[in-house]
Design a protein around this motif. Structure first.
Motif, PDB file in Angstrom:
ATOM      1  N   VAL A 248      -3.016  -6.445  -2.146  1.00 27.88           N
ATOM      2  CA  VAL A 248      -3.809  -5.774  -1.102  1.00 27.88           C
ATOM      3  C   VAL A 248      -2.925  -5.388   0.077  1.00 27.88           C
ATOM      4  N   ILE A 249      -2.100  -6.338   0.536  1.00 25.30           N
ATOM      5  CA  ILE A 249      -1.232  -6.066   1.689  1.00 25.30           C
ATOM      6  C   ILE A 249      -0.176  -5.024   1.345  1.00 25.30           C
ATOM      7  N   ASN A 250       0.437  -5.165   0.163  1.00 26.15           N
ATOM      8  CA  ASN A 250       1.504  -4.247  -0.233  1.00 26.15           C
ATOM      9  C   ASN A 250       0.986  -2.862  -0.566  1.00 26.15           C
ATOM     10  N   ASN A 251      -0.310  -2.715  -0.817  1.00 25.98           N
ATOM     11  CA  ASN A 251      -0.858  -1.381  -1.048  1.00 25.98           C
ATOM     12  C   ASN A 251      -1.060  -0.618   0.256  1.00 25.98           C
ATOM     13  N   ALA A 252      -1.190  -1.332   1.358  1.00 20.38           N
ATOM     14  CA  ALA A 252      -1.320  -0.666   2.660  1.00 20.38           C
ATOM     15  C   ALA A 252       0.050  -0.432   3.295  1.00 20.38           C
ATOM     16  N   GLN A 253       0.961  -1.393   3.137  1.00 19.21           N
ATOM     17  CA  GLN A 253       2.240  -1.327   3.832  1.00 19.21           C
ATOM     18  C   GLN A 253       3.082  -0.096   3.471  1.00 19.21           C
ATOM     19  N   PRO A 254       3.228   0.280   2.172  1.00 18.98           N
ATOM     20  CA  PRO A 254       4.023   1.472   1.869  1.00 18.98           C
ATOM     21  C   PRO A 254       3.452   2.753   2.465  1.00 18.98           C
ATOM     22  N   VAL A 255       2.136   2.820   2.633  1.00 21.63           N
ATOM     23  CA  VAL A 255       1.533   3.996   3.251  1.00 21.63           C
ATOM     24  C   VAL A 255       1.987   4.111   4.696  1.00 21.63           C
TER      25      VAL A 255
ATOM     26  N   ILE B   7       3.803  -7.695 -12.324  1.00 21.59           N
ATOM     27  CA  ILE B   7       2.458  -7.186 -12.046  1.00 21.59           C
ATOM     28  C   ILE B   7       2.430  -6.514 -10.676  1.00 21.59           C
ATOM     29  N   LEU B   8       3.065  -7.154  -9.700  1.00 18.57           N
ATOM     30  CA  LEU B   8       3.130  -6.581  -8.355  1.00 18.57           C
ATOM     31  C   LEU B   8       3.854  -5.234  -8.373  1.00 18.57           C
ATOM     32  N   GLY B   9       4.887  -5.146  -9.218  1.00 16.41           N
ATOM     33  CA  GLY B   9       5.640  -3.895  -9.331  1.00 16.41           C
ATOM     34  C   GLY B   9       4.805  -2.758  -9.883  1.00 16.41           C
ATOM     35  N   TRP B  10       4.026  -3.054 -10.946  1.00 12.82           N
ATOM     36  CA  TRP B  10       3.168  -2.005 -11.501  1.00 12.82           C
ATOM     37  C   TRP B  10       2.111  -1.589 -10.497  1.00 12.82           C
ATOM     38  N   ALA B  11       1.506  -2.563  -9.807  1.00 16.78           N
ATOM     39  CA  ALA B  11       0.491  -2.233  -8.803  1.00 16.78           C
ATOM     40  C   ALA B  11       1.104  -1.419  -7.663  1.00 16.78           C
ATOM     41  N   ALA B  12       2.375  -1.692  -7.368  1.00 14.42           N
ATOM     42  CA  ALA B  12       3.040  -0.986  -6.270  1.00 14.42           C
ATOM     43  C   ALA B  12       3.216   0.501  -6.563  1.00 14.42           C
ATOM     44  N   MET B  13       3.178   0.898  -7.845  1.00 15.38           N
ATOM     45  CA  MET B  13       3.322   2.312  -8.174  1.00 15.38           C
ATOM     46  C   MET B  13       2.203   3.137  -7.540  1.00 15.38           C
ATOM     47  N   VAL B  14       1.007   2.568  -7.447  1.00 18.36           N
ATOM     48  CA  VAL B  14      -0.099   3.262  -6.791  1.00 18.36           C
ATOM     49  C   VAL B  14       0.222   3.454  -5.314  1.00 18.36           C
ATOM     50  N   ALA B  15       0.676   2.388  -4.672  1.00 17.59           N
ATOM     51  CA  ALA B  15       1.003   2.465  -3.253  1.00 17.59           C
ATOM     52  C   ALA B  15       2.151   3.429  -2.992  1.00 17.59           C
ATOM     53  N   ILE B  16       3.148   3.429  -3.890  1.00 10.37           N
ATOM     54  CA  ILE B  16       4.290   4.325  -3.709  1.00 10.37           C
ATOM     55  C   ILE B  16       3.849   5.775  -3.874  1.00 10.37           C
ATOM     56  N   GLY B  17       2.889   6.009  -4.791  1.00  7.05           N
ATOM     57  CA  GLY B  17       2.337   7.352  -4.930  1.00  7.05           C
ATOM     58  C   GLY B  17       1.671   7.806  -3.648  1.00  7.05           C
TER      59      GLY B  17
ATOM     60  N   THR C 106      -5.753   0.794   0.110  1.00  5.62           N
ATOM     61  CA  THR C 106      -6.201  -0.591   0.256  1.00  5.62           C
ATOM     62  C   THR C 106      -7.371  -0.896  -0.675  1.00  5.62           C
ATOM     63  N   MET C 107      -8.312   0.030  -0.812  1.00  2.65           N
ATOM     64  CA  MET C 107      -9.451  -0.186  -1.701  1.00  2.65           C
ATOM     65  C   MET C 107      -9.017  -0.288  -3.155  1.00  2.65           C
ATOM     66  N   ILE C 108      -8.018   0.500  -3.540  1.00  3.35           N
ATOM     67  CA  ILE C 108      -7.490   0.385  -4.901  1.00  3.35           C
ATOM     68  C   ILE C 108      -6.828  -0.976  -5.089  1.00  3.35           C
ATOM     69  N   GLY C 109      -6.094  -1.435  -4.077  1.00  3.04           N
ATOM     70  CA  GLY C 109      -5.487  -2.760  -4.145  1.00  3.04           C
ATOM     71  C   GLY C 109      -6.524  -3.856  -4.275  1.00  3.04           C
TER      72      GLY C 109
ATOM     73  N   GLY D  56      -9.441  -3.537  -5.661  1.00  2.00           N
ATOM     74  CA  GLY D  56      -9.958  -3.469  -7.032  1.00  2.00           C
ATOM     75  C   GLY D  56      -9.042  -4.144  -8.034  1.00  2.00           C
ATOM     76  N   ILE D  57      -7.733  -3.884  -7.937  1.00  2.00           N
ATOM     77  CA  ILE D  57      -6.773  -4.522  -8.846  1.00  2.00           C
ATOM     78  C   ILE D  57      -6.775  -6.037  -8.658  1.00  2.00           C
ATOM     79  N   SER D  58      -6.819  -6.471  -7.407  1.00  2.00           N
ATOM     80  CA  SER D  58      -6.824  -7.905  -7.114  1.00  2.00           C
ATOM     81  C   SER D  58      -8.074  -8.584  -7.662  1.00  2.00           C
ATOM     82  N   ALA D  59      -9.209  -7.901  -7.563  1.00  2.00           N
ATOM     83  CA  ALA D  59     -10.456  -8.472  -8.076  1.00  2.00           C
ATOM     84  C   ALA D  59     -10.379  -8.690  -9.584  1.00  2.00           C
ATOM     85  N   VAL D  60      -9.788  -7.726 -10.293  1.00  2.00           N
ATOM     86  CA  VAL D  60      -9.639  -7.867 -11.750  1.00  2.00           C
ATOM     87  C   VAL D  60      -8.762  -9.073 -12.087  1.00  2.00           C
ATOM     88  N   LEU D  61      -7.656  -9.242 -11.363  1.00  2.00           N
ATOM     89  CA  LEU D  61      -6.764 -10.378 -11.621  1.00  2.00           C
ATOM     90  C   LEU D  61      -7.468 -11.712 -11.350  1.00  2.00           C
ATOM     91  N   LEU D  62      -8.234 -11.771 -10.269  1.00  2.00           N
ATOM     92  CA  LEU D  62      -8.933 -13.013  -9.944  1.00  2.00           C
ATOM     93  C   LEU D  62     -10.009 -13.330 -10.976  1.00  2.00           C
TER      94      LEU D  62
END
Length: 505
Positions: free
Chosen positions: A404-411, A318-328, A361-364, A366-372
């Protein structure tokens, strides 16, 4: 014709400046640096303008990342329909042998994000083709060296603790996958070359087409022709070569203008400087990729290892799929920062970073909120084991925080690549990840008995510290000086583009 000194300033003619300006406009580089922002209204207006530029790059980049990330996943799905041993063999080859090579090759190719991006922003278009060719030379030499790992995969896998059956099967599949290694050598430099010119849409189309064809050919190879692992290897190799050849054909068709003027002997000049930046890029990226791969490895040493590894694998997927947004966003902000620094727009480069961090970060969030919200239900899609589902539910808050953290870090890392800080960030990664994060995780998980949650918490703290250090570096950066350094780097490694030096025009 007399050769120019490579350290001599490269001056553009009026026509070249005009063409460079036209291309810069098409890539959304402004004619002037952003002015001072005063008030919420100014910030909102500039944020909207920069968001459009970023999303025009990030959208296709995300699709490209998802498509290429899915090639290995599709292969594993079809391998599971052959046999359990085939699934294990493909999984091990993808994650260990190919994963190791992928990180090195992608990292070395990422040097072009700095060089091509800054040269394009400065309007020195002819230099992009030279950089591309130099990267091809270096990555093919690296691929030849990495072939040894594929050839000796069986004894290597046995040495790190895999069973004899899995080691033999994965070793055989590794031999089949050697052509993929050379596709990497062609693909990654070509991708960065196109990316620096904001030609992201064509990359997305080629990658998406490759994914569709890959799924079709994999089904034919397994279900119709009954070729087994050999068929899957043919399909996966063919898909990566489809991507590489598709991008090269696009480049050779004249769509890149002055950025590609033909093969040149200049590609063999200044290779050592290029190798150093490429190695720094590879070390920086590999240290990040391997960091969370180690998390699953350490979980295998816990008492209830089978459940821990299964639950953690689900979370990592799941983290890997979410990371695709951050990598983009990583790719997009790298292009924006390098282009704007090359164009001597330091304030615009810095503002682009702010917009990218906030958006990702805002996209992260949103994804985290859905999982919770759906933490009680979503584990059922991955496993029927109640114990594993319970552990996944317990790990969901940590997973959400990590996203959330990993969505900011790759940027932030993308800014480092765009500015050419790879060597410095590599040292930061070693200190934060491997000297702080992993030891803390092992203490919390093993010594203090917090299990998977402890290991993950410690390693996540390493990511937090790394992000804080990068933020501090960016905050302290003299962006005017970075723009000047970008100009010096372009001048130093430029070479000349005399037509007599061209092999093929």
């Amino acid at each position: 014709m007399e050769k120019k000194d490579v350290n001599e300033p490269l001056l553009l003619s009026a026509a070249e400046q005009s063409r460079g300006s036209a291309v810069s406009l098409t890539s959304s580089i402004g004619d002037a640096d952003i002015g001072p922002i005063s008030g919420v209204g100014d910030f909102a207006r500039e944020f909207n303008v920069e968001s459009k530029k970023l999303w025009s790059l990030a959208g296709p980049a995300i699709l490209t990342c998802v498509s290429q990330y899915s090639l290995g996943a599709v292969t594993q799905v079809f391998a599971g329909h052959i046999s359990t041993l085939s699934l294990a063999a493909v999984s091990i080859e993808n994650s260990v042998i190919s994963g190791f090579s992928f990180g090195i090759m992608l990292g070395m190719g990422s040097a072009l994000e700095t060089l091509c991006g800054q040269a394009f922003g400065a309007g020195k278009l002819s230099m992009l083709g030279l950089y591309l060719q130099r990267s091809w030379v270096i990555l093919h030499a690296t691929a030849i060296v990495l072939c040894l790992m594929y050839v000796f995969a069986t004894p290597f896998l046995a040495f790190i603790g895999q069973t004899p059956n899995i080691s033999r099967a994965a070793g055989l599949f590794s031999l089949y996958m050697i052509p993929q290694l050379f596709a990497y050598a062609l693909n990654f430099p070509a991708s960065k070359f196109l990316q620096s010119q904001s030609k992201m849409a064509v990359m997305a189309v080629i990658s998406a087409a490759a994914l569709v064809l890959h799924a079709l050919f994999s089904w034919v190879a397994v279900a119709i022709l009954r070729w087994g692992l050999e068929g899957l290897a043919v399909a996966l190799n063919g898909s990566w070569w489809f991507i590489a050849v598709g991008q090269i054909v696009y480049i050779l068709c004249g769509t890149c203008g002055e950025a590609w003027t033909g093969l040149s002997w200049e590609a063999f000049h200044h290779l050592w400087s290029f190798v150093r930046l490429s190695l720094a890029s590879a070390v920086m990226l590999c240290l990040e990729i391997w960091y969370f791969m180690a998390l699953v490895l350490f979980a295998g040493y816990l008492k209830n290892a089978e459940v821990s590894v299964a639950a953690l694998s689900i979370c990592m997927n799941i983290l890997g799929w979410a990371a695709m947004v951050a990598i983009g966003f990583n790719a997009a902000v790298s292009v924006r920062v390098s282009n704007e620094l090359g164009a001597n727009h330091p304030r615009t480069a810095k503002f682009s970073l702010v917009v990218a961090v906030i958006s990702s970060t805002m996209i992260g969030v949103g994804i985290s909120a859905v999982l919770l919200i759906f933490r009680e239900r979503y584990p059922e899609f991955f496993t029927d084991d109640k114990e594993v589902r319970t552990v996944v539910r317990d790990l969901t808050p940590m997973l959400a925080l990590s996203i959330v953290i990993n969505n900011a870090q790759p940027v932030l890392s993308g800014v480092a690549v765009g500015a050419g800080w790879q060597a410095v960030v590599a040292y930061v990664n070693v200190a934060c990840y491997y000297l702080f994060g992993i030891p803390l995780g092992m203490i919390l998980g093993h010594k203090l008995g917090f299990g998977v949650m402890g290991i993950w918490s410690g390693m996540l703290m390493g990511t937090v510290i790394q992000s804080l250090v990068l933020t501090w570096m960016i905050q302290k950066t003299n962006w005017e000086k970075e723009a000047t350094m970008a100009e010096d780097r372009i001048r130093q490694w430029g070479g000349h583009s005399d037509s007599k030096e061209n092999i093929l025009t």
